[in-house]
Write a protein that holds these residues in place. Structure first.
Motif, PDB file in Angstrom:
ATOM      1  N   GLU A 153      46.496  -0.350  31.200  1.00 17.79           N
ATOM      2  CA  GLU A 153      46.585   0.953  31.852  1.00 17.79           C
ATOM      3  C   GLU A 153      47.127   1.968  30.864  1.00 17.79           C
ATOM      4  OE1 GLU A 153      47.981   1.508  36.041  1.00 17.79           O
ATOM      5  OE2 GLU A 153      48.642  -0.574  35.808  1.00 17.79           O
ATOM      6  N   THR A 154      46.401   3.064  30.691  1.00 15.43           N
ATOM      7  CA  THR A 154      46.894   4.193  29.909  1.00 15.43           C
ATOM      8  C   THR A 154      46.662   5.453  30.729  1.00 15.43           C
ATOM      9  OG1 THR A 154      44.782   4.587  28.781  1.00 15.43           O
ATOM     10  CG2 THR A 154      46.307   3.013  27.748  1.00 15.43           C
ATOM     11  N   ALA A 155      47.043   6.592  30.178  1.00 10.26           N
ATOM     12  CA  ALA A 155      46.888   7.844  30.911  1.00 10.26           C
ATOM     13  C   ALA A 155      45.428   8.160  31.216  1.00 10.26           C
ATOM     14  CB  ALA A 155      47.507   8.994  30.123  1.00 10.26           C
ATOM     15  N   ASP A 156      44.518   7.740  30.319  1.00 11.83           N
ATOM     16  CA  ASP A 156      43.108   8.094  30.498  1.00 11.83           C
ATOM     17  C   ASP A 156      42.188   6.889  30.676  1.00 11.83           C
ATOM     18  OD1 ASP A 156      43.302   7.028  27.987  1.00 11.83           O
ATOM     19  OD2 ASP A 156      42.306   8.683  26.948  1.00 11.83           O
ATOM     20  N   ARG A 157      42.761   5.692  30.883  1.00 11.15           N
ATOM     21  CA  ARG A 157      41.902   4.516  30.962  1.00 11.15           C
ATOM     22  C   ARG A 157      42.579   3.393  31.740  1.00 11.15           C
ATOM     23  NH1 ARG A 157      41.316   3.810  25.877  1.00 11.15           N
ATOM     24  NH2 ARG A 157      42.877   2.176  25.574  1.00 11.15           N
TER      25      ARG A 157
END
Length: 332
Positions: free
Chosen positions: A114-118
């Motif tokens: 999990e990242t901010a954009d993915r």
């Protein structure tokens, strides 16, 4: 279609050339290794891909609706992607919750990044660990038990049992998505068919039957929901509904016995027996329908929908019987 002449090399080895256009498109050149898969009188050839995961990326920008985003995740899963990348300029907190919930409803799928954009999901089970046979056997047990319990909840006015039935529908859906994923994987990749241990035609018959079981579970859920709107049912109406449920369930039950039978003659006999029971269900359904018309308009309307769901259950059993007959038929 192209043809090639088989040649004898070294006195004991048969050789045949590959079409150059096909080889170029699939990256096959001198020194490449190709894989062969035998299916009865067919021999399939495929470039060697090793154990590489199939990856897919989906832009989820603007997909804030729970149904749309959930459906998108499930579609990628059923399509056979091992790694699913969901990307946007910014993944919102609500999107993360929806993705997490969708992941929990799919066999083997886990959130690994999990990242901010993915958000990255991965299927942690390989095809050799997935048993289509076990899945449809479990679907049979759960869906038909759901239907029986739904009618009991209706007759006994048992709301707790009705709620339990509706919750079990998630288990059937989870298995249905898994079977669909395996089916599409087998169509695309002959290696998967070898690992699963069934011919592709058999997997098709199982997938078709699993669809019917999933529909039966949906109707059980529908009846359970209707039971919460109807007071306890007594007398002849209750007896007729109980009879209709018994007759309706017998059709898919017998049809599934036919589908899973090892002996083809036995399968044909059971499938024909299942199909022969449908007129009896239709007759009882008409009798129940006539009885419920004597009730108040609201109860009559609701119970009419119950009768329709039970009738459809028998029809779905007839569809399973058709798959059983196809599976047992001689191969051309």
């Amino acid at each position: 279609m192209e043809t090639r002449k088989v040649q004898l090399t070294g006195g004991s080895t048969y050789t045949v050339s590959l079409p150059k256009e096909w080889a170029t498109e699939n990256g096959v050149e001198s020194g490449s290794i190709v894989e062969f898969y035998a299916e009865d009188d067919l021999l399939l050839v495929s470039p060697q891909h090793g154990n590489d995961h199939v990856e897919g990326t989906l832009d989820v920008t603007g997909l804030e609706n729970r149904h749309e985003l959930t459906r998108a995740v499930m579609t990628m899963y059923v399509s056979g992607f091992d790694i699913i990348r969901l990307e946007a300029a910014r993944i919102t907190a609500e999107q993360r919750r929806i993705i997490r919930d969708a992941t929990q409803g799919l066999v083997g799928l886990e959130m690994i990044e999990e990242t901010a954009d993915r958000v990255v999901l991965q299927d942690l089970l390989d095809s050799s660990e997935l048993s289509v046979l076990n899945a449809i056997t479990r679907m049979r047990l759960v869906s038909l038990t759901m239907l029986s319990d739904a009618v009991e909840a209706l007759i006994e006015d048992d709301n707790d049992l009705a709620e339990d039935v509706m919750q079990r529908d998630d288990d059937v859906d989870r298995l249905w998505y898994m079977v669909s994923r395996v089916f599409r994987t087998v169509l695309r990749n002959p290696t998967a068919a070898n690992e699963i241990g069934f011919p592709r035609e058999t997997v098709f018959d199982y997938q078709s039957s699993a669809r019917q079981l999933e529909r039966i579970a949906d109707h059980a859920t529908k009846i359970a929901g209707l039971s919460q709107e109807i007071d306890e049912i007594t007398g002849e109406t209750a007896d007729l509904l109980d009879q209709l449920e018994t007759e309706a369930i017998a059709v898919p039950e017998t049809a599934m016995d036919a589908l899973l039978a090892d002996d083809n003659d036995e399968a044909v006999e059971l499938a024909n027996e299942a199909r022969s029971r449908i007129p009896e269900v239709d007759e009882t359904a008409r009798e129940v329908d006539g009885k419920v018309r004597e009730l108040d308009p609201q109860s009559a309307q609701l119970l009419g929908r119950v009768v329709d769901s039970l009738s459809r259950t028998a029809d779905y059993g007839g569809n399973i019987a058709e798959s059983a007959l196809q599976k047992a038929a001689p191969r051309p």
